[in-house]
Write a protein that holds these residues in place. Structure first.
Motif, PDB file in Angstrom:
ATOM      1  N   UNK A 274       0.822  -1.200   0.000  1.00 51.11           N
ATOM      2  CA  UNK A 274       0.000   0.000   0.000  1.00 51.11           C
ATOM      3  C   UNK A 274       0.856   1.249   0.000  1.00 51.11           C
ATOM      4  N   UNK A 275       0.898   1.898  -1.134  1.00 47.67           N
ATOM      5  CA  UNK A 275       1.530   3.205  -1.188  1.00 47.67           C
ATOM      6  C   UNK A 275       0.487   4.277  -0.928  1.00 47.67           C
ATOM      7  N   UNK A 276      -0.743   3.971  -1.283  1.00 48.35           N
ATOM      8  CA  UNK A 276      -1.835   4.919  -1.143  1.00 48.35           C
ATOM      9  C   UNK A 276      -2.937   4.268  -0.309  1.00 48.35           C
ATOM     10  N   UNK A 277      -3.281   4.871   0.816  1.00 47.71           N
ATOM     11  CA  UNK A 277      -4.313   4.320   1.688  1.00 47.71           C
ATOM     12  C   UNK A 277      -5.688   4.917   1.397  1.00 47.71           C
ATOM     13  N   UNK A 278      -5.768   5.790   0.408  1.00 48.16           N
ATOM     14  CA  UNK A 278      -7.049   6.414   0.073  1.00 48.16           C
ATOM     15  C   UNK A 278      -8.142   5.398  -0.266  1.00 48.16           C
ATOM     16  N   UNK A 279      -7.848   4.297  -0.989  1.00 52.02           N
ATOM     17  CA  UNK A 279      -8.917   3.321  -1.262  1.00 52.02           C
ATOM     18  C   UNK A 279      -9.501   2.694   0.005  1.00 52.02           C
ATOM     19  N   UNK A 280      -8.677   2.453   1.023  1.00 51.87           N
ATOM     20  CA  UNK A 280      -9.191   1.901   2.277  1.00 51.87           C
ATOM     21  C   UNK A 280     -10.071   2.933   2.971  1.00 51.87           C
ATOM     22  N   UNK A 281      -9.594   4.158   3.022  1.00 56.35           N
ATOM     23  CA  UNK A 281     -10.360   5.241   3.640  1.00 56.35           C
ATOM     24  C   UNK A 281     -11.708   5.404   2.947  1.00 56.35           C
ATOM     25  N   UNK A 282     -11.696   5.384   1.623  1.00 51.41           N
ATOM     26  CA  UNK A 282     -12.935   5.551   0.864  1.00 51.41           C
ATOM     27  C   UNK A 282     -13.875   4.373   1.081  1.00 51.41           C
ATOM     28  N   UNK A 283     -13.325   3.152   1.141  1.00 51.42           N
ATOM     29  CA  UNK A 283     -14.154   1.964   1.374  1.00 51.42           C
ATOM     30  C   UNK A 283     -14.831   2.032   2.737  1.00 51.42           C
ATOM     31  N   UNK A 284     -14.090   2.448   3.765  1.00 49.63           N
ATOM     32  CA  UNK A 284     -14.671   2.574   5.102  1.00 49.63           C
ATOM     33  C   UNK A 284     -15.767   3.623   5.115  1.00 49.63           C
ATOM     34  N   UNK A 285     -15.496   4.768   4.504  1.00 49.48           N
ATOM     35  CA  UNK A 285     -16.488   5.838   4.476  1.00 49.48           C
ATOM     36  C   UNK A 285     -17.745   5.397   3.723  1.00 49.48           C
TER      37      UNK A 285
ATOM     38  N   UNK B  96     -14.740  12.435  10.698  1.00 46.12           N
ATOM     39  CA  UNK B  96     -13.414  12.315  10.087  1.00 46.12           C
ATOM     40  C   UNK B  96     -13.012  10.852  10.035  1.00 46.12           C
ATOM     41  N   UNK B  97     -12.297  10.490   8.972  1.00 45.97           N
ATOM     42  CA  UNK B  97     -11.655   9.176   8.862  1.00 45.97           C
ATOM     43  C   UNK B  97     -10.214   9.431   8.468  1.00 45.97           C
ATOM     44  N   UNK B  98      -9.302   8.832   9.209  1.00 46.12           N
ATOM     45  CA  UNK B  98      -7.888   9.001   8.914  1.00 46.12           C
ATOM     46  C   UNK B  98      -7.238   7.624   8.877  1.00 46.12           C
ATOM     47  N   UNK B  99      -6.605   7.296   7.765  1.00 47.07           N
ATOM     48  CA  UNK B  99      -5.889   6.037   7.622  1.00 47.07           C
ATOM     49  C   UNK B  99      -4.428   6.377   7.373  1.00 47.07           C
ATOM     50  N   UNK B 100      -3.557   5.875   8.230  1.00 48.81           N
ATOM     51  CA  UNK B 100      -2.136   6.164   8.131  1.00 48.81           C
ATOM     52  C   UNK B 100      -1.378   4.857   7.981  1.00 48.81           C
ATOM     53  N   UNK B 101      -0.516   4.808   6.968  1.00 49.43           N
ATOM     54  CA  UNK B 101       0.354   3.647   6.796  1.00 49.43           C
ATOM     55  C   UNK B 101       1.564   3.830   7.682  1.00 49.43           C
ATOM     56  N   UNK B 102       1.809   2.854   8.534  1.00 49.48           N
ATOM     57  CA  UNK B 102       2.986   2.877   9.391  1.00 49.48           C
ATOM     58  C   UNK B 102       4.016   1.929   8.791  1.00 49.48           C
ATOM     59  N   UNK B 103       5.042   1.597   9.502  1.00 49.37           N
ATOM     60  CA  UNK B 103       6.081   0.711   8.982  1.00 49.37           C
ATOM     61  C   UNK B 103       5.534  -0.690   8.713  1.00 49.37           C
ATOM     62  N   UNK B 104       6.164  -1.386   7.785  1.00 48.97           N
ATOM     63  CA  UNK B 104       5.834  -2.785   7.483  1.00 48.97           C
ATOM     64  C   UNK B 104       4.367  -3.001   7.115  1.00 48.97           C
ATOM     65  N   UNK B 105       3.780  -2.040   6.400  1.00 42.84           N
ATOM     66  CA  UNK B 105       2.379  -2.130   5.972  1.00 42.84           C
ATOM     67  C   UNK B 105       1.392  -2.202   7.132  1.00 42.84           C
ATOM     68  N   UNK B 106       1.775  -1.739   8.284  1.00 43.23           N
ATOM     69  CA  UNK B 106       0.844  -1.641   9.397  1.00 43.23           C
ATOM     70  C   UNK B 106      -0.013  -0.402   9.194  1.00 43.23           C
ATOM     71  N   UNK B 107      -1.249  -0.471   9.644  1.00 48.08           N
ATOM     72  CA  UNK B 107      -2.173   0.641   9.483  1.00 48.08           C
ATOM     73  C   UNK B 107      -2.667   1.143  10.822  1.00 48.08           C
TER      74      UNK B 107
END
Length: 112
Positions: A50-61, A75-86
């Motif tokens: 995941x380089x872009x977490x926007x699809x996950x954010x949009x799916x949740x919304x 508000x919905x905020x999705x942040x990619x952390x290290x090792x593909x952790x969210x």
């Protein structure tokens, strides 16, 4: 289950959190009457780069707006952390909920 081995009842923010958590973890197709219900976080997103977490954010919304329309998303905020952790933070009806994935692929949920 509560301390008396009876089904636990949730209310208020805790009930909203359980509904959102279940919707995010639910795999689409689980309920034949609502085949598109569910984000399927583990099944659909677990092994993706995941380089872009926007699809996950949009799916949740989209899922909350469709299946839990009685709750107002602030508000919905999705942040990619290290090792593909969210880290997923959702503010609904002025209550903040946070969901974090770990490198062990376990999902830890907590209410702020």
């Amino acid at each position: 289950m509560n301390n008396f081995k009876e089904p636990k009842e949730f209310s208020g923010g805790e009930a909203i959190f359980v509904l959102i958590k279940r919707l995010i973890l639910l795999n689409p197709g689980t309920y034949p009457n609502h085949p598109l219900m569910g984000v399927g976080l583990v099944k659909n997103w677990r092994f993706r780069e995941m380089d872009d977490v926007l699809p996950i954010k949009q799916a949740i919304q989209d899922q909350i707006e469709t299946y839990l329309p009685e709750y107002s998303i602030n508000n919905i905020d999705v942040v990619k952390k290290s090792n593909n952790e969210l880290s997923i933070t959702i503010e609904v009806n002025n209550v903040i909920f946070r969901m974090e994935t770990t490198k062990d692929d376990d999902i830890k949920l907590s209410e702020l």
